[in-house]
Design a protein around this motif. Structure first.
Motif, short mmCIF file in Angstrom:
data_model
loop_
_atom_site.label_atom_id
_atom_site.label_comp_id
_atom_site.label_asym_id
_atom_site.label_seq_id
_atom_site.Cartn_x
_atom_site.Cartn_y
_atom_site.Cartn_z
N ARG A 93 0.84 -1.21 0.00
CA ARG A 93 0.00 0.00 0.00
C ARG A 93 0.87 1.26 0.00
NH1 ARG A 93 -2.47 0.82 5.51
NH2 ARG A 93 -0.26 1.33 5.76
N ASN A 131 -2.64 5.44 -6.33
CA ASN A 131 -3.95 5.67 -5.72
C ASN A 131 -4.76 6.71 -6.47
OD1 ASN A 131 -1.94 7.51 -4.87
ND2 ASN A 131 -3.26 8.19 -3.18
N ASN A 166 -8.01 1.87 -7.03
CA ASN A 166 -8.29 1.79 -5.60
C ASN A 166 -7.17 1.02 -4.91
OD1 ASN A 166 -9.65 2.03 -3.17
ND2 ASN A 166 -10.85 0.17 -3.49
N VAL A 167 -6.54 1.60 -3.93
CA VAL A 167 -5.46 0.98 -3.17
C VAL A 167 -5.91 0.83 -1.73
CG1 VAL A 167 -3.07 1.16 -2.41
CG2 VAL A 167 -3.71 1.98 -4.68
N THR A 168 -5.93 -0.40 -1.22
CA THR A 168 -6.38 -0.67 0.14
C THR A 168 -5.28 -1.37 0.92
OG1 THR A 168 -7.33 -2.81 -0.48
CG2 THR A 168 -8.77 -0.88 -0.65
N SER A 169 -5.45 -1.39 2.23
CA SER A 169 -4.48 -2.06 3.10
C SER A 169 -4.60 -3.57 3.03
CB SER A 169 -4.66 -1.59 4.55
OG SER A 169 -5.97 -1.85 4.99
N GLU A 170 -5.72 -4.06 2.53
CA GLU A 170 -5.91 -5.49 2.29
C GLU A 170 -6.02 -5.68 0.79
OE1 GLU A 170 -9.46 -6.24 4.47
OE2 GLU A 170 -8.38 -6.91 6.25
N SER A 171 -5.12 -6.47 0.21
CA SER A 171 -5.08 -6.56 -1.24
C SER A 171 -4.85 -7.99 -1.69
CB SER A 171 -3.97 -5.67 -1.80
OG SER A 171 -2.70 -6.09 -1.35
N GLY A 208 -8.95 -9.84 2.94
CA GLY A 208 -10.24 -9.38 3.45
C GLY A 208 -11.38 -10.30 3.09
N LYS A 264 -15.79 -8.49 -4.24
CA LYS A 264 -15.77 -7.46 -5.28
C LYS A 264 -15.42 -8.08 -6.62
CE LYS A 264 -14.22 -3.78 -2.14
NZ LYS A 264 -13.16 -2.77 -1.89
N ASP A 289 -6.69 -4.11 -4.78
CA ASP A 289 -7.97 -3.99 -4.09
C ASP A 289 -8.21 -5.24 -3.25
OD1 ASP A 289 -10.30 -2.93 -3.25
OD2 ASP A 289 -11.26 -2.83 -5.23
N SER A 290 -9.09 -5.10 -2.27
CA SER A 290 -9.43 -6.24 -1.41
C SER A 290 -10.45 -7.12 -2.11
CB SER A 290 -9.99 -5.75 -0.07
OG SER A 290 -11.16 -5.00 -0.27
#
Length: 466
Positions: free
Chosen positions: A299, A308, A312-317, A398, A402, A409-410
């Protein structure tokens, strides 16, 4: 009598039967000119006597273990007050559990109803009686059948043939247990999946683009909007597994080639065990490492280079889960590939080098084609391991279902959703719970297709070497 003590007693009885049967055969051998005139070796006479004593006792123990709890429960229920039968089945189960906890000494409460205490005492006395009755029947059966086999020991008895026949039937029984277990799993999953497809159309499940299995599982609950489109789950599973395989296959295969073709014996003795240690690390440790170290690092790197602003950049990927999963399954490919490469005959290597091929040409054109079936098997095993992994995905990718191809992305996978659907207060009449079996059936079919494809590849490229 304690069950473990009973097992020791049965083992001691079978050993005594073996000793007596063997001793009788040796005594009878003295009357016919020595052991060489016996139809079988003395060992087989002792083994036949021991099996005659052991098998009926084991059969009795298995049958007793299967039916004892049911019989005891029915006898306990018959001792309870009449109003017990008028209560809800769930409450009846709670009462029975409390009675068994009292028997185990896990409940010490002055407010326990008297009928529960009386029932617990009755259960305890019945268990004691049952254990002693089982011990008596097992010992009596061993003595009776062991004596029968001992008296039948004779020089002309075909003890070896009978022992081998018993072991053949035992091996057949083990094979049938494995087959019937597989058939039972498939049929149970198929039956529950058909129940799900009666409530949810199969087209909505296979081609739906939204996964939100929020339905009421009790009458006092309000059902949410429910969507059972499994495409996001299949996409997430494929995305994470693809990332893992992209990392694991080249790394594992190149490691195997280096260890088998280039590394010295000293280097190989250190590197291969270190690689195989990766397979022994618990998956929860990998998941913790992915969630705490890898995912935040990915991230931060993505944010620092400005990704980003576009995705979409998330902490869970999916990328974090796939990378760590790829590291985890490297030993599955490297170890198996190394074994099959080493199994290629040395004469093929010598012939290729003698024709003027370089070392790298020999590996590419001779060794790898010869070892390809085994390499495909290792890759398939790694792919199955990646598809079935749960803990790393839960901790690093996560639970969000999606429909995305963005690795930053998660996402979630089929196995993670199966676990989440079957955890907690669930009823197996709800489409939400039955959806787990439908997902399991789809996963089974996908794995079966992978197996068929791998067998096709193996048959196509298999070569026979003398």
């Amino acid at each position: 009598m304690d069950f473990s003590l009973l097992l020791l007693l049965v083992a001691a009885g079978s050993f005594a039967a073996f000793t007596l049967g063997r001793g009788r055969s040796l005594k009878l051998a003295e009357t016919v000119g020595g052991p060489r005139y016996l139809n079988s070796l003395p060992y087989y006479y002792g083994m036949l006597t021991a099996l005659w004593a052991l098998l009926p006792a084991l059969a009795l123990l298995i049958v007793w273990m299967i039916f004892e709890s049911t019989i005891l429960e029915s006898m306990v229920i018959s001792q309870l007050p009449a109003n017990f039968h008028d209560t809800d089945p769930a409450e009846q189960g709670l009462i029975l559990n409390q009675i068994y906890n009292i028997v185990a000494g896990q409940v010490v409460d002055a407010n326990i109803p008297q009928y529960m205490t009386d029932a617990a005492q009755h259960v305890h006395s019945m268990k004691v009686t049952s254990n002693w009755l089982l011990a008596s029947l097992a010992c009596s059966g061993m003595l009776l059948f062991g004596l029968f086999a001992w008296r039948r020991v004779a020089p002309e008895l075909q003890a070896r043939a009978r022992v081998e026949r018993l072991f053949r039937w035992a091996l057949l029984g083990c094979s049938m247990i494995a087959i019937l277990t597989t058939v039972g799993i498939v049929m149970s999953v198929l039956f529950e999946s058909l129940r799900f497809f009666h409530a949810v159309p199969i087209s909505d499940f296979l081609f739906g683009l939204e996964w939100s299995p929020q339905t009421a599982i009790r009458k006092d609950q309000v059902a949410g909007s429910s969507s059972f489109g499994a495409i996001p789950l299949f996409t997430g599973t494929l995305l994470i597994a693809s990332i893992a395989m992209i990392i694991a296959v080249p790394t594992g295969l190149m490691s195997a080639i280096y260890l088998s073709e280039y590394a010295s014996k000293r280097v190989r003795s250190y590197v291969k065990p270190l690689l195989e240690v990766l397979a022994g690390i618990p998956t929860v440790v990998y998941g913790f490492f992915a969630a705490i170290t890898v995912a935040p690092f990915i991230r931060d790197v993505a944010v620092s280079i400005g990704l980003n602003d576009y995705v979409n950049v998330t902490s869970e990927s999916a990328l974090a889960a796939g990378m760590v999963m790829g590291v985890m399954i490297i030993p599955f490919i490297s170890s198996l590939s190394d074994d099959v490469i080493n199994a290629v005959p040395q004469s093929l290597r010598d012939g290729a080098l003698g024709l003027g091929a370089t070392h790298s040409e020999m590996i590419r054109q001779v060794v790898i084609p010869a070892a390809l079936p085994g390499i495909v098997g290792g890759v398939l095993l790694a792919a199955s391991r990646a598809i079935g992994e749960t803990m790393i995905v839960v901790m690093a990718a996560g639970l969000a279902a999606k429909l995305t191809a963005n690795p930053l992305d998660s996402v979630t996978t089929v196995t993670v959703q199966i676990v989440s659907l079957l955890v907690g207060d669930q009823e197996f009449d709800s489409p939400k719970t039955l959806a787990a079996f439908a997902l399991g059936l789809m996963l089974f079919l996908v794995t079966l297709a992978l197996n068929y494809f791998a067998l096709h590849i193996v048959k196509k490229y298999r070569e026979q070497y003398e």
